[in-house]
Each structure stands twice: as C-alpha cells, then as structure tokens.
Write a protein that holds these residues in place. Structure first.
Motif, PDB file in Angstrom:
ATOM      1  N   THR A 148       1.272  -0.910   0.228  1.00  0.00           N
ATOM      2  CA  THR A 148      -0.128  -0.013  -0.218  1.00  0.00           C
ATOM      3  C   THR A 148       0.675   0.993   0.108  1.00  0.00           C
ATOM      4  O   THR A 148       0.785   2.104  -0.201  1.00  0.00           O
ATOM      5  CB  THR A 148      -0.613  -0.580   1.592  1.00  0.00           C
ATOM      6  OG1 THR A 148      -1.745  -1.086   1.329  1.00  0.00           O
ATOM      7  CG2 THR A 148      -1.992   1.225   1.140  1.00  0.00           C
ATOM      8  N   ALA A 149       1.845   1.115   0.750  1.00  0.00           N
ATOM      9  CA  ALA A 149       2.842   2.140   1.002  1.00  0.00           C
ATOM     10  C   ALA A 149       3.424   2.329   0.027  1.00  0.00           C
ATOM     11  O   ALA A 149       3.607   4.113  -0.743  1.00  0.00           O
ATOM     12  CB  ALA A 149       4.217   2.364   2.316  1.00  0.00           C
ATOM     13  N   TYR A 150       3.606   1.557  -0.844  1.00  0.00           N
ATOM     14  CA  TYR A 150       4.544   1.710  -1.877  1.00  0.00           C
ATOM     15  C   TYR A 150       3.906   2.373  -3.495  1.00  0.00           C
ATOM     16  O   TYR A 150       4.307   3.320  -3.636  1.00  0.00           O
ATOM     17  CB  TYR A 150       5.256   0.325  -2.658  1.00  0.00           C
ATOM     18  CG  TYR A 150       5.741   0.236  -4.382  1.00  0.00           C
ATOM     19  CD1 TYR A 150       7.016   0.539  -4.042  1.00  0.00           C
ATOM     20  CD2 TYR A 150       5.803  -0.430  -5.036  1.00  0.00           C
ATOM     21  CE1 TYR A 150       7.679   0.918  -5.457  1.00  0.00           C
ATOM     22  CE2 TYR A 150       5.819  -0.911  -6.246  1.00  0.00           C
ATOM     23  CZ  TYR A 150       7.067   0.286  -5.786  1.00  0.00           C
ATOM     24  OH  TYR A 150       8.070   0.572  -7.682  1.00  0.00           O
ATOM     25  N   GLY A 151       2.261   1.894  -3.304  1.00  0.00           N
ATOM     26  CA  GLY A 151       1.943   2.199  -4.845  1.00  0.00           C
ATOM     27  C   GLY A 151       1.400   3.839  -3.707  1.00  0.00           C
ATOM     28  O   GLY A 151       1.440   4.959  -5.357  1.00  0.00           O
ATOM     29  N   LYS A 152       1.512   4.411  -2.716  1.00  0.00           N
ATOM     30  CA  LYS A 152       1.472   5.907  -2.052  1.00  0.00           C
ATOM     31  C   LYS A 152       2.371   5.970  -3.436  1.00  0.00           C
ATOM     32  O   LYS A 152       2.423   7.265  -3.708  1.00  0.00           O
ATOM     33  CB  LYS A 152       0.583   5.817  -0.946  1.00  0.00           C
ATOM     34  CG  LYS A 152      -0.888   5.595  -0.835  1.00  0.00           C
ATOM     35  CD  LYS A 152      -1.042   5.552   0.705  1.00  0.00           C
ATOM     36  CE  LYS A 152      -2.464   5.005   0.609  1.00  0.00           C
ATOM     37  NZ  LYS A 152      -3.006   5.316   2.127  1.00  0.00           N
ATOM     38  N   GLY A 153       3.319   5.648  -2.773  1.00  0.00           N
ATOM     39  CA  GLY A 153       4.852   6.208  -3.311  1.00  0.00           C
ATOM     40  C   GLY A 153       4.790   6.536  -4.908  1.00  0.00           C
ATOM     41  O   GLY A 153       5.255   7.500  -5.038  1.00  0.00           O
ATOM     42  N   MET A 154       3.753   5.375  -5.331  1.00  0.00           N
ATOM     43  CA  MET A 154       4.592   5.635  -6.515  1.00  0.00           C
ATOM     44  C   MET A 154       3.785   6.668  -7.718  1.00  0.00           C
ATOM     45  O   MET A 154       4.044   7.696  -8.533  1.00  0.00           O
ATOM     46  CB  MET A 154       4.034   3.752  -7.437  1.00  0.00           C
ATOM     47  CG  MET A 154       3.808   3.949  -8.910  1.00  0.00           C
ATOM     48  SD  MET A 154       6.038   4.234  -9.201  1.00  0.00           S
ATOM     49  CE  MET A 154       6.943   2.930  -9.456  1.00  0.00           C
ATOM     50  N   ALA A 155       2.648   6.888  -6.877  1.00  0.00           N
ATOM     51  CA  ALA A 155       1.497   7.924  -7.276  1.00  0.00           C
ATOM     52  C   ALA A 155       2.429   8.891  -7.264  1.00  0.00           C
ATOM     53  O   ALA A 155       2.076  10.141  -8.231  1.00  0.00           O
ATOM     54  CB  ALA A 155       0.212   8.035  -7.219  1.00  0.00           C
ATOM     55  N   GLU A 156       2.689   9.795  -6.431  1.00  0.00           N
ATOM     56  CA  GLU A 156       3.715  10.771  -5.606  1.00  0.00           C
ATOM     57  C   GLU A 156       5.038  10.660  -7.235  1.00  0.00           C
ATOM     58  O   GLU A 156       5.125  11.568  -7.080  1.00  0.00           O
ATOM     59  CB  GLU A 156       3.723  10.575  -4.112  1.00  0.00           C
ATOM     60  CG  GLU A 156       4.743  12.557  -4.050  1.00  0.00           C
ATOM     61  CD  GLU A 156       3.523  13.172  -4.286  1.00  0.00           C
ATOM     62  OE1 GLU A 156       3.468  14.255  -4.236  1.00  0.00           O
ATOM     63  OE2 GLU A 156       1.658  13.093  -3.948  1.00  0.00           O
ATOM     64  N   ALA A 157       5.039   9.727  -7.097  1.00  0.00           N
ATOM     65  CA  ALA A 157       6.811  10.298  -8.126  1.00  0.00           C
ATOM     66  C   ALA A 157       6.219   9.934  -9.357  1.00  0.00           C
ATOM     67  O   ALA A 157       7.084  11.061 -10.528  1.00  0.00           O
ATOM     68  CB  ALA A 157       7.436   8.390  -7.908  1.00  0.00           C
ATOM     69  N   ARG A 158       5.503   9.522  -9.911  1.00  0.00           N
ATOM     70  CA  ARG A 158       4.350   9.521 -11.167  1.00  0.00           C
ATOM     71  C   ARG A 158       3.830  11.662 -11.233  1.00  0.00           C
ATOM     72  O   ARG A 158       4.197  11.485 -12.706  1.00  0.00           O
ATOM     73  CB  ARG A 158       3.035   8.838 -11.334  1.00  0.00           C
ATOM     74  CG  ARG A 158       3.340   7.428 -10.992  1.00  0.00           C
ATOM     75  CD  ARG A 158       4.112   6.992 -13.053  1.00  0.00           C
ATOM     76  NE  ARG A 158       4.198   5.341 -13.407  1.00  0.00           N
ATOM     77  CZ  ARG A 158       5.064   5.202 -14.035  1.00  0.00           C
ATOM     78  NH1 ARG A 158       5.701   5.595 -14.954  1.00  0.00           N
ATOM     79  NH2 ARG A 158       5.146   4.054 -14.187  1.00  0.00           N
ATOM     80  N   ARG A 159       3.176  12.109  -9.851  1.00  0.00           N
ATOM     81  CA  ARG A 159       3.277  13.309 -10.035  1.00  0.00           C
ATOM     82  C   ARG A 159       4.285  14.194 -10.411  1.00  0.00           C
ATOM     83  O   ARG A 159       4.387  15.197 -11.290  1.00  0.00           O
ATOM     84  CB  ARG A 159       1.987  13.959  -9.225  1.00  0.00           C
ATOM     85  CG  ARG A 159       1.295  13.239  -9.162  1.00  0.00           C
ATOM     86  CD  ARG A 159       0.288  14.162  -8.298  1.00  0.00           C
ATOM     87  NE  ARG A 159       1.273  13.896  -6.003  1.00  0.00           N
ATOM     88  CZ  ARG A 159      -0.154  12.350  -5.791  1.00  0.00           C
ATOM     89  NH1 ARG A 159      -1.069  11.828  -7.095  1.00  0.00           N
ATOM     90  NH2 ARG A 159       0.385  11.842  -4.978  1.00  0.00           N
ATOM     91  N   ASP A 160       5.466  13.954 -10.049  1.00  0.00           N
ATOM     92  CA  ASP A 160       6.589  14.831 -10.872  1.00  0.00           C
ATOM     93  C   ASP A 160       7.247  14.410 -12.275  1.00  0.00           C
ATOM     94  O   ASP A 160       7.670  15.838 -12.377  1.00  0.00           O
ATOM     95  CB  ASP A 160       8.036  13.827  -9.795  1.00  0.00           C
ATOM     96  CG  ASP A 160       7.930  14.226  -8.237  1.00  0.00           C
ATOM     97  OD1 ASP A 160       7.187  14.508  -7.884  1.00  0.00           O
ATOM     98  OD2 ASP A 160       8.615  13.392  -7.712  1.00  0.00           O
TER      99      ASP A 160
END
Length: 298
Positions: free
Chosen positions: A202-214
């Motif tokens: 779950t934490a990795y999924g949220k982190g990936m979403a934030e990284a994609r926003r970059d």
C-alpha cells in the motif's frame, strides 16, 4: 524505531527527500549511481531462526558492505538494549562497530533492514556527504539506502495492524515508497515482488503515485489539462510583467533573459536539479546532472 506506537504517514519530509536525491547525484555522479542498478537480493540478506545470531548478522553485514562497494570496511555487529533500532560508531575504519537493538534477537528477519541503514551511514561518512542536524542527516541516510538498492528492506520491515506496529527509519512508509518508486522508474525495477509485509504494498503504491506526479508537472508535455492551463496563465502574466518569481503551488519560475526570450526553470523529475530553458513552444531538454531527456511544451 516505532515499536507498538503510532506510525506517521504521508509525505511530511518530501522536500528533504528530494534534496537528498539531488545531493546523491551531485556527490556520486550519474555513472556511479548506475553501478547500483541491481538491488540487494532477498536471498543474500535472508535470516532464519536456525542461523547463528552473530554469524548470521556478520554475513548480512558483509553482503551490504559488498553491495555499497565498501570492500575494505569490516562491520563488527553486537546487540544491546537501546531506544533506537541500531547505532554505528563512525571512526576512521576499516573496522566499524554496529550495535543492534536487543529486539532483533527475536525479530531476525529485520536485521538486514537495520544493517542496511547503518552501513549506509558508513558509506556516506566515507563520501563526506551529510546534512546539518540529526533529523535531516537521517533522512538523507534513509533516502540513500533506498535509492541505492537496499531500502526495500526498510519498507518491508513496516508492519501495522489494530494491535501492534513496527517501522524502521525516519521516513514515513509512503516516503520510502516514493524513493523506491523513483528508483524503480529509473532502473525499470519492481521491488514489490520482494515484499512480505502487506502494508508495504500500500505504501509503495502511494509513493509511486507521488513519483508519477513529478513527471506530470508543466512545462513537461505529460502534464495534465489543469496544470497546462495554469501554466499558460502564469506564462502570460510573466510575459506581461517581464518575468515572474516563484508562485505558490507550482515548481516552475519564469525569468527574463536580457534581450532574449523569456525562460522557465523547473526541477528535473529524476534528480530534482533545476533546468532552465527558453519559452518558445516545444523544447527537448537534457538534464546535465542525471542525463534524463525531457519533452517540454514551454
């Protein structure tokens, strides 16, 4: 170390994490970071209950020394009661004394995670790379551990349910996920196949979403409609007023360039180095620090 207590979530340290990634590229260079393209393998740091505690800890420490390219460093691992997960004595070397919390005597599968952080302290110490203040320096250490291929162990050590919790490191689970995602996007790697903790997914999924926003911020062509519309409005304002300083909520800034065209600067989505290009429509920019090629619509 959160041991049964509340676990902080979200992205409260995100700007410091980004500054840490940028500092790594500046100190190590693109070529050196590419030598860390392969993460620590689960089999190399596995620790089962039948392993001898001290011999097993030494074996895992040696593997992390090898991964960080520290062939002349020797880790001497011990255990004692303490409030933190671990501690390392940063001396001149080549021997370094690492103390692990007594808790790891019975939680051996997380020894690799604790050692990954402490051996990274040695790596950064030898590089001469640090931030002022304990908090920022620990964030740098967590970020470097993760970006250079051993931090998936730290995220996998995060476990939380209604009755108990455990988390290692200073970053939140989502911030560990963010740095893992930045690494995954760089090296086309999927660390989630190594997770044993359900909460790590779950934490990795949220982190990936934030990284994609970059990667979806204007003036990049992958920016969304709303971002592009705001960018166009800010650009018109800058053109009318011969440049404009930082505006709230956006990472780009417009500056005049003498008699030439207006220029826009923005952070590279890979290494966070600021890039400055002329405002003249479609532009292909290449980051001089991490060599990422960016398609922009300025």
């Amino acid at each position: 170390m959160a041991n049964g207590g509340p676990v902080q979530h979200g992205f409260p340290h995100l700007e410091m994490v980004r500054a840490s990634i940028n500092a790594l590229y500046k100190r190590l260079s693109y070529d050196t970071i590419q030598t860390f393209a392969t993460s620590v393998a689960p089999a190399d740091v596995a620790f089962c209950d039948t392993d001898d505690l001290y011999l097993g800890a030494q074996r895992v420490a040696r593997e992390l020394v090898r991964h960080y390219h520290l062939p002349d460093a020797r880790m001497i691992v011990g255990f004692r009661e303490m409030s933190h997960a671990a501690n390392v004595e940063l001396a001149a070397g080549p021997e370094y004394f690492v103390e692990l919390n007594d808790r790891f005597r019975s939680h051996r599968r997380d020894i690799g995670a604790a050692l990954a952080h402490e051996v990274m302290h040695v790596y950064l110490h030898r590089l001469g790379l640090s931030f002022p203040g304990t908090r920022d320096n620990e964030i740098l250490t967590d970020t470097a551990t993760t970006y250079l291929g051993a931090g998936w162990l730290l995220l996998d050590a995060y476990r939380e349910d209604a009755a108990s919790s455990q988390k290692l490191g200073y970053l939140t689970p989502e911030e560990f996920g963010y740095v893992l995602a930045k690494r995954a996007l760089l090296f086309a790697e999927d660390p989630s196949v190594w997770f044993t903790s359900p909460q790590a997914y779950t934490a990795y999924g949220k982190g990936m979403a934030e990284a994609r926003r970059d990667e979806q911020q204007p003036p990049l062509t992958s920016a969304g409609w709303a971002g592009r519309r705001r960018y166009a409005r800010d650009r018109r304002h800058a053109q009318d007023h011969h440049g404009a300083g930082p505006r709230p909520g956006v990472s780009y800034t417009f500056t005049p360039d003498g008699r030439g065209p207006l220029r826009v600067s923005f952070p590279c989505p890979t290494c966070r180095q600021r890039i400055r290009v002329p405002v003249r429509g479609r532009v292909r920019a290449r980051c001089g620090l991490c060599r990422t090629v960016l398609e922009c619509d300025t």
